[in-house]
Design a protein around this motif. Structure first.
Motif, mmCIF file in Angstrom:
data_model
loop_
_atom_site.group_PDB
_atom_site.id
_atom_site.type_symbol
_atom_site.label_atom_id
_atom_site.label_comp_id
_atom_site.label_asym_id
_atom_site.label_seq_id
_atom_site.Cartn_x
_atom_site.Cartn_y
_atom_site.Cartn_z
ATOM 1 N N ILE A 1 0.883 -1.171 0.000
ATOM 2 C CA ILE A 1 0.000 0.000 0.000
ATOM 3 C C ILE A 1 0.918 1.217 0.000
ATOM 4 O O ILE A 1 1.722 1.395 0.924
ATOM 5 C CB ILE A 1 -0.920 0.002 1.235
ATOM 6 C CG1 ILE A 1 -1.800 -1.251 1.214
ATOM 7 C CG2 ILE A 1 -1.755 1.276 1.285
ATOM 8 C CD1 ILE A 1 -2.629 -1.430 2.472
ATOM 9 N N LEU B 1 -5.693 2.523 7.722
ATOM 10 C CA LEU B 1 -4.466 2.131 8.434
ATOM 11 C C LEU B 1 -3.666 3.332 8.895
ATOM 12 O O LEU B 1 -2.776 3.223 9.747
ATOM 13 C CB LEU B 1 -3.594 1.274 7.513
ATOM 14 C CG LEU B 1 -4.256 0.006 6.962
ATOM 15 C CD1 LEU B 1 -3.300 -0.702 6.019
ATOM 16 C CD2 LEU B 1 -4.671 -0.910 8.101
ATOM 17 N N ARG C 1 -5.937 3.437 3.041
ATOM 18 C CA ARG C 1 -6.879 2.343 3.276
ATOM 19 C C ARG C 1 -6.354 1.024 2.722
ATOM 20 O O ARG C 1 -5.637 0.997 1.727
ATOM 21 C CB ARG C 1 -8.225 2.634 2.586
ATOM 22 C CG ARG C 1 -8.966 3.817 3.142
ATOM 23 C CD ARG C 1 -10.273 4.021 2.382
ATOM 24 N NE ARG C 1 -10.872 5.311 2.691
ATOM 25 C CZ ARG C 1 -11.644 5.535 3.747
ATOM 26 N NH1 ARG C 1 -11.923 4.550 4.578
ATOM 27 N NH2 ARG C 1 -12.151 6.735 3.966
ATOM 28 N N ASN C 2 -6.786 -0.024 3.371
ATOM 29 C CA ASN C 2 -6.544 -1.354 2.852
ATOM 30 C C ASN C 2 -7.691 -1.677 1.884
ATOM 31 O O ASN C 2 -8.850 -1.666 2.272
ATOM 32 C CB ASN C 2 -6.538 -2.347 4.023
ATOM 33 C CG ASN C 2 -6.536 -3.767 3.542
ATOM 34 O OD1 ASN C 2 -5.762 -4.110 2.647
ATOM 35 N ND2 ASN C 2 -7.407 -4.584 4.106
ATOM 36 N N ALA D 1 -7.385 -8.590 3.794
ATOM 37 C CA ALA D 1 -5.971 -8.965 3.772
ATOM 38 C C ALA D 1 -5.450 -9.126 5.189
ATOM 39 O O ALA D 1 -6.146 -8.837 6.167
ATOM 40 C CB ALA D 1 -5.161 -7.908 3.032
ATOM 41 N N LEU E 1 -2.246 -7.922 7.572
ATOM 42 C CA LEU E 1 -1.137 -6.971 7.618
ATOM 43 C C LEU E 1 0.165 -7.726 7.856
ATOM 44 O O LEU E 1 0.273 -8.508 8.797
ATOM 45 C CB LEU E 1 -1.347 -5.951 8.739
ATOM 46 C CG LEU E 1 -0.228 -4.912 8.860
ATOM 47 C CD1 LEU E 1 -0.200 -4.005 7.636
ATOM 48 C CD2 LEU E 1 -0.380 -4.082 10.124
ATOM 49 N N GLN F 1 4.175 -2.676 8.746
ATOM 50 C CA GLN F 1 4.120 -1.234 8.505
ATOM 51 C C GLN F 1 5.544 -0.806 8.216
ATOM 52 O O GLN F 1 6.450 -1.044 9.001
ATOM 53 C CB GLN F 1 3.591 -0.506 9.744
ATOM 54 C CG GLN F 1 3.607 1.008 9.591
ATOM 55 C CD GLN F 1 3.104 1.726 10.835
ATOM 56 O OE1 GLN F 1 2.219 1.233 11.544
ATOM 57 N NE2 GLN F 1 3.688 2.880 11.106
ATOM 58 N N VAL G 1 0.872 -5.955 2.790
ATOM 59 C CA VAL G 1 -0.235 -6.821 3.200
ATOM 60 C C VAL G 1 -0.236 -8.091 2.363
ATOM 61 O O VAL G 1 0.354 -8.134 1.277
ATOM 62 C CB VAL G 1 -1.597 -6.090 3.049
ATOM 63 C CG1 VAL G 1 -1.652 -4.843 3.911
ATOM 64 C CG2 VAL G 1 -1.875 -5.757 1.593
ATOM 65 N N ARG H 1 -2.771 -10.481 0.483
ATOM 66 C CA ARG H 1 -4.160 -10.545 0.037
ATOM 67 C C ARG H 1 -4.551 -11.939 -0.412
ATOM 68 O O ARG H 1 -5.638 -12.157 -0.922
ATOM 69 C CB ARG H 1 -4.399 -9.542 -1.086
ATOM 70 C CG ARG H 1 -4.441 -8.138 -0.542
ATOM 71 C CD ARG H 1 -4.752 -7.118 -1.595
ATOM 72 N NE ARG H 1 -4.817 -5.813 -0.950
ATOM 73 C CZ ARG H 1 -4.518 -4.675 -1.543
ATOM 74 N NH1 ARG H 1 -4.134 -4.675 -2.795
ATOM 75 N NH2 ARG H 1 -4.609 -3.541 -0.901
#
Lengths: 471, 186
Positions: free
Chosen positions: B93, B120, B133-134, B138, B140, B143, B160, B162
């Motif tokens: 992301i 997030l 946003r995610n 998914a 995580l 970060q 993430v 998925r």
């Protein structure tokens, strides 16, 4: 005790500590070089495809501001201003193109406490809109070419053309560089010309407004460089002849001073340029473009920014225009007097573009092979390319500017021929072959060119010898 | 993989620079085997970003940011990635705007499943907060950026997983606590 490291103006007051350059390519590098010599730190911005670009490497800091498409990166005002805030810059230099003549951007810079290195917002708005600029010039007794107001219907355009007569030129009210421009020779082609020009202007400048102008037959394109400080002191720094233009009206070769220009015409052009700047409360660097027809001249437009071809003025007059842009924006008074502005010799600039000359200057893109640029006495090269660099298809196709300077025009031509012969850019087609043809054409050598000269004397005379050069 | 080279400022090497000089090959090798696409390490004077190139390798220029940001959490994010699975195709992301990153108050822990649309964090720019946003359901993985870090367009913020079985294969408890791990542990 160590002295303060903050850069200083030549009058001793403080200069900007850090400047963001809202541009890419050779002009970003040109500004970075001026900043470095003045002691200012630099912040580059770049798009995702420019991550390895030379301006990114040369700047002190760099921020990616968007994807390849200009509209989402180099025109992404929010991300550019945010990068400026994050890096704590004092000022923003817009270069040329992109946001350089966007008064809204200049205004946003000011509202965020950032000095826009360029003219005041009001001057950009006035002169950036070519219709209002012509009106102001006309009010200031500066000759203008007959032209319409902004045309919004075909009938309005037809009415103007019926009065002024064909041929006419359809031009975008915002922007320049030949974009949003169409020549129309007869009424039957007017509708198509309007549609094409407006669409191109919308895509290039997010402003599709166009107007129509009477087209002079074989005039010269001569422009005058002005510098003005924020205290009302205005000078002109001579003229440039930019008559060698592609069919798209984009300049290809420029020189200073203009050859075969009568002394009194030169003097009147300079005076008109200074008057134009004064009448608009202009400050910083700007260029007044005129069409010259024998001893008559007409205001065409003003570029409220540094020009691509500014180096020919710099080398002939020994003045650093970009440094002066920065100094003036920092509040420095112009210390150069008009009477001290004297040309020394002659300079020619060749724009080396990644274009296929034999295919209507079709832009080329791709990965460059070996790149060998010229150098030696009297040669200046402003470029952002290097061996193995990528030439993205998203932006202007200019790869380099070669500037040859010598005491006399004939010598400058010889010097430029030598520089072109030394230059070798592999991987893409370039405009070097057409420059070689231009420089060896008798009417160019004699200084007898005009805005359609390239098409008539070069492009319509058959294939260029050595067109495979560099490919 | 492309990588940037930290530049000394001429006033002597920082501890990070010394560390990199001594450990860069090992760091680089470990990074190349990790699921991370981008890794930034910084201290008060120097920042280094490792990026996995998707095309031909290229040397990226090193950039020192204009504003210094907290640096104590860089190794922590590195340490969080030990739960990742080398070679597994993860999704990143990325930042859509240039600004300052802030974590959401309820940012999930690595290994925690997330619904689509979960916020997030935010990227704050020009006094506006753009939510991060995610997009899909998914898990995580990590970060990547720090609280308060300046981010540029396209910079990876989160990684993430998925894949449908992603949540099931990663046990949050297996992810070590942040703490202060040894710097080269990736």
């Amino acid at each position: 005790m160590l002295a303060s490291r903050r850069p200083r103006r030549s009058d001793g007051d403080e200069l900007f500590e850090k400047i963001l350059i809202a541009n890419r390519g050779e002009v970003a590098i040109r500004v970075i070089r001026a900043c470095r010599e003045l002691g200012c730190k630099t912040v580059a911005i770049f798009s995702e495809v420019d991550r390895d670009a030379l301006h990114v490497r040369l700047a002190d800091e760099a921020y990616c501001v968007g994807p390849a498409q200009s509209a989402r990166s180099y025109l992404n005002v929010a991300n550019i201003i945010s990068a400026a805030e994050l890096t704590g810059v004092d000022a923003v230099h817009p270069g040329y193109g992109f946001l350089a003549e966007n008064s809204g951007f200049a205004e946003i810079c000011a509202s965020h406490g950032l000095k826009f290195i360029g003219p005041p917002v009001a001057a950009i708005s006035l002169m950036g809109d070519k219709a209002s600029a012509k009106q102001r010039m006309s009010e200031s007794d500066i000759p203008v070419i007959p032209g319409s107001d902004v045309v919004t219907t075909l009938e309005q355009a037809k009415a103007f053309c019926a009065e002024a007569g064909y041929p006419v030129l359809i031009k975008a009210t915002a922007g320049g560089g030949g974009k949003g421009m169409r020549m129309v020779g007869r009424e039957a082609d007017l509708a198509a010309g309007l549609t094409a020009a407006s669409g191109e202007a919308q895509a290039a400048f997010a402003d599709g407004r166009v107007y129509v102008e009477k087209l002079l037959v074989k005039p010269r394109h001569i422009e005058v460089q002005v510098l003005a400080d924020e205290f009302g002191h205005v000078i002109h720094v001579g003229e440039r002849d930019c008559s060698i233009q592609k069919p798209s009206h984009q300049k290809l070769l420029e020189e200073a001073p203009a050859p075969n220009l009568a002394h009194d015409v030169r003097a009147r052009l300079g005076a008109a340029a200074v008057q134009a700047a004064r009448s608009t409360d202009y400050s910083n660097a700007g260029t007044l473009e005129f069409l010259v027809d024998d001893d008559k001249f007409y205001f065409m437009e003003m570029n409220t920014r540094i020009q691509v071809e500014h180096p020919v003025t710099e080398v002939v007059y020994g003045i650093d225009l970009v440094k002066w842009q920065i100094r003036i924006a920092a509040g420095e008074r112009l210390s150069v007097r008009q009477e001290a502005i004297r040309p020394l010799g002659h300079a020619i600039e060749c724009r080396i573009n990644a274009e296929d000359v034999e295919n209507r200057f079709m832009p080329a893109a791709g990965k460059l092979g070996d790149v060998i640029m010229s150098g030696g006495p009297g040669i200046r090269v402003d470029t952002h390319i290097y061996s193995g660099a990528e030439v993205p298809p998203y932006y202007d196709s200019m790869l380099a500017k070669i500037i040859a300077h010598d005491h006399h025009r004939d010598n400058a031509i010889v010097r430029m021929r030598r520089a072109l012969a030394e230059t070798d850019i592999r991987g893409v087609a370039t405009t070097i072959p057409v420059h070689e043809r231009i420089l060896s054409t008798p009417s160019f050598v004699q200084g007898r060119t005009h805005v359609t000269w390239l098409r008539e004397e070069i492009l319509q005379k058959g294939p260029l010898a050595g067109a495979a050069h560099g490919a | 993989m492309s990588q940037s080279r930290p530049e000394a400022d001429g006033r002597g090497q920082s501890s990070l620079l010394r560390f990199l000089n001594e450990q860069l090959p090992q760091v680089s090798q470990a990074f190349s085997k990790s699921p991370l696409k981008q890794l930034r390490i910084r201290d008060a004077e120097v920042a280094m970003t490792l990026v996995k190139a998707t095309t031909a390798p290229a040397v990226l220029p090193t950039r020192q940011r204009g504003r210094q940001v907290p640096t104590d959490s860089s190794p922590r994010h590195v340490a969080r990635m030990v739960g990742g699975e080398a070679g597994r195709p993860y999704t990143t992301i990325n930042a859509e705007v240039v600004g300052i990153f802030h974590s959401a108050a309820d940012v999930p822990q690595p290994g925690e499943p997330m619904d689509a649309g979960r916020v997030l964090g935010y990227v704050e720019a020009l006094r506006l907060r753009t939510p991060v946003r995610n997009a899909d359901q998914a898990v995580l993985i990590a970060q990547v950026v720090e609280e308060g870090q300046a981010v540029e367009f396209g910079e990876t913020l989160f990684i993430v997983d998925r894949r449908p079985d992603g949540g099931a294969t990663l046990d949050a408890a297996a992810v070590p606590d942040a703490g202060e791990p040894e710097a080269p542990q990736i």
